[in-house]
Design an enzyme around this catalytic site. Sequence first.
Site, mmCIF file in Angstrom:
data_model
loop_
_atom_site.group_PDB
_atom_site.id
_atom_site.type_symbol
_atom_site.label_atom_id
_atom_site.label_comp_id
_atom_site.label_asym_id
_atom_site.label_seq_id
_atom_site.Cartn_x
_atom_site.Cartn_y
_atom_site.Cartn_z
ATOM 1 N N PHE A 149 3.641 7.667 4.498
ATOM 2 C CA PHE A 149 4.533 6.854 3.843
ATOM 3 C C PHE A 149 4.086 7.292 1.875
ATOM 4 O O PHE A 149 5.648 6.483 1.014
ATOM 5 C CB PHE A 149 5.147 5.658 4.260
ATOM 6 C CG PHE A 149 3.937 4.440 3.497
ATOM 7 C CD1 PHE A 149 4.094 3.936 2.091
ATOM 8 C CD2 PHE A 149 2.550 4.435 4.212
ATOM 9 C CE1 PHE A 149 3.964 2.894 1.304
ATOM 10 C CE2 PHE A 149 1.750 3.106 3.723
ATOM 11 C CZ PHE A 149 2.384 2.673 2.430
ATOM 12 N N LYS A 173 6.215 17.370 8.804
ATOM 13 C CA LYS A 173 6.455 16.014 9.326
ATOM 14 C C LYS A 173 5.976 14.755 8.672
ATOM 15 O O LYS A 173 5.093 14.064 8.688
ATOM 16 C CB LYS A 173 5.701 15.796 10.377
ATOM 17 C CG LYS A 173 5.879 14.981 11.769
ATOM 18 C CD LYS A 173 6.045 13.633 11.548
ATOM 19 C CE LYS A 173 5.192 13.113 11.311
ATOM 20 N NZ LYS A 173 5.834 11.734 10.784
ATOM 21 N N CYS A 281 -3.284 6.237 -3.168
ATOM 22 C CA CYS A 281 -5.113 6.279 -2.795
ATOM 23 C C CYS A 281 -5.675 6.389 -3.539
ATOM 24 O O CYS A 281 -7.153 6.666 -3.203
ATOM 25 C CB CYS A 281 -4.915 7.738 -1.739
ATOM 26 S SG CYS A 281 -4.794 8.815 -2.697
ATOM 27 N N GLU A 382 -9.447 -0.794 3.573
ATOM 28 C CA GLU A 382 -8.885 -0.330 2.354
ATOM 29 C C GLU A 382 -7.546 -1.477 2.896
ATOM 30 O O GLU A 382 -6.602 -1.211 3.966
ATOM 31 C CB GLU A 382 -7.975 0.935 2.642
ATOM 32 C CG GLU A 382 -7.551 1.769 2.109
ATOM 33 C CD GLU A 382 -6.947 2.700 2.419
ATOM 34 O OE1 GLU A 382 -6.626 3.376 3.630
ATOM 35 O OE2 GLU A 382 -6.321 3.586 1.882
#
Length: 498
Positions: A149, A173, A281, A382
């Site tokens: 996302f 996808k 990230c 995380e």
Amino acid sequence: MNTVPHWIDGAPAPVGDSLTAPVFNPATGQEQARVALAAPSDVDAAVAAASRAFEAWSESSLSQRTQVLFAFRQLLVEHEEELGRIISAEHGKTVDDARGEITRGREVVEYACGLGDVSKGGFSDQVSRGVDVHNFRQPLGVVAGITPFNFPAMVPLWMHPIAIATGNTFILKPSERDPSAANFVAELYKKAGLPDGVFNVVHGDKTAVDALLTHSGVEAVSFVGSTPIAKYVHEQATSRGKRVQALGGAKNHAVVLPDADLEFAANHITAGAYGSAGERCMAVSVAVAVGDAADGLVEVLKRKAEEVRVGPGDAPGTDMGPLVTAAARKRVESAVAGAAGQGATVVVDGRGVKVEGHEDGFFTGPSLLDHVTAEMDAYKEELFGPVLAVVRVDTLDEAIALINANPYGNGTALFTDSGEAARRFQRAVKVGMIGVNVPVPVPMSYYSFGGWKDSLIGDSPIHGPEGIRFYTRPKVVTTRWPRPAQHVAAGFTFPTSN
Ligand code: NAD
């Protein structure tokens, strides 16, 4: 309420009675649309369209493909603001930040526009008398991209321009949380002249992913997302003989040495930690303060964190928007509470922040934790939110050991004035992308992007030269064109050069 449909064979697919999921506006907390969730039959339809399109697209010339990519690149420039607003409304990041991700994704299109150069093979003249060798690469077929996302435009753009440029057809996808950017990109490709069926979008959840991973018509899968799902995707797809690249999660450390300019370092670490609400990230989630850098660094980090302006992503002056979901906010705020319980000092507490007029939005403010240790959950997990943990160590070697003991190895940065320390650091850390006085060292499109350890499952980084390699198979051709006078008897021994 609008339902975001799949995009198959150059057109939106009828939603019919498919299952749907809500799409929220994170700044208001309100459901603003629904998204179709693909059943295996929808994936079958997308694979069938992509397989049909592959027959002609894989035979198209390099110049035809390049022309489409140039046109697509221009459309991305012209529609950057519009696409940026679509991303901001579903993800929550600021419109400027969304424009930044579009720019970085567009750079991969620019790399792919150089297809004629970057995909050319080699030729060896006269490897034996009258014999030459050349190699070239061919597309795989139908390939799939499964994306997270947090970069609804950029991460798919790491994949599809190169897959399409090299002659493959693509099924995306995207994340079901912010699906609209994918359909907008599909429309731009169509306007750019891409034939129907070359780029398709199926929306959905695990059902859609599993249908792609098990489909015999899908040759390769590119995945970017969290580590547990990256491991799952890698295992499922490779066990069915597919080629897989799978990028996972991260915990990125920024090390600050005592000789660093603390104001500069804190400024950049703050932006790297709280930009996009820490949902990157490559976000800095741990500042490792070495020796007597610590007190001064924490003091400046505190000041900078308190200056961050939290608000809706489309409001001028906002530095940091909301988190993507209410669940994400709950996870992040519990982590801050947990860190306090485990002995960390909460220097800046972002919990419970309220944004006027947006009381139901998924906002949390920047949090700064000090005296965090490697044993605490706030270090180990995380968090994927605006939380910066400061770990204090005595030496650079200790900082390197901390980074190397961490299961992730996506990005890291060193702030210093010493070239010697920087060289030692970049050679010693087990991390794929390293910044020296650069907090978020995302490689340019003509290098490849990828971490080490649990940040990359398997062995294939993404885009750049590795992308060309990933989406193609090599062939090597050995050729002889003998003149009648040169005809010699074929030998029965294994052929060697002479
Ligand atoms: P995620 O792993 O939850 O989802 C990624 C994709 O996998 C989505 O398309 C989702 O629909 C699908 N998915 C989710 N659960 C699934 C399941 N059980 N089975 C099959 N498919 C499933 O990740 P996210 O929350 O969307 O994104 C955030 C994560 O992505 C973070 O961990 C972040 O570090 C990582 N990320 C990594 C990089 C990188 O380059 N290494 C880049 C961006 C994001």
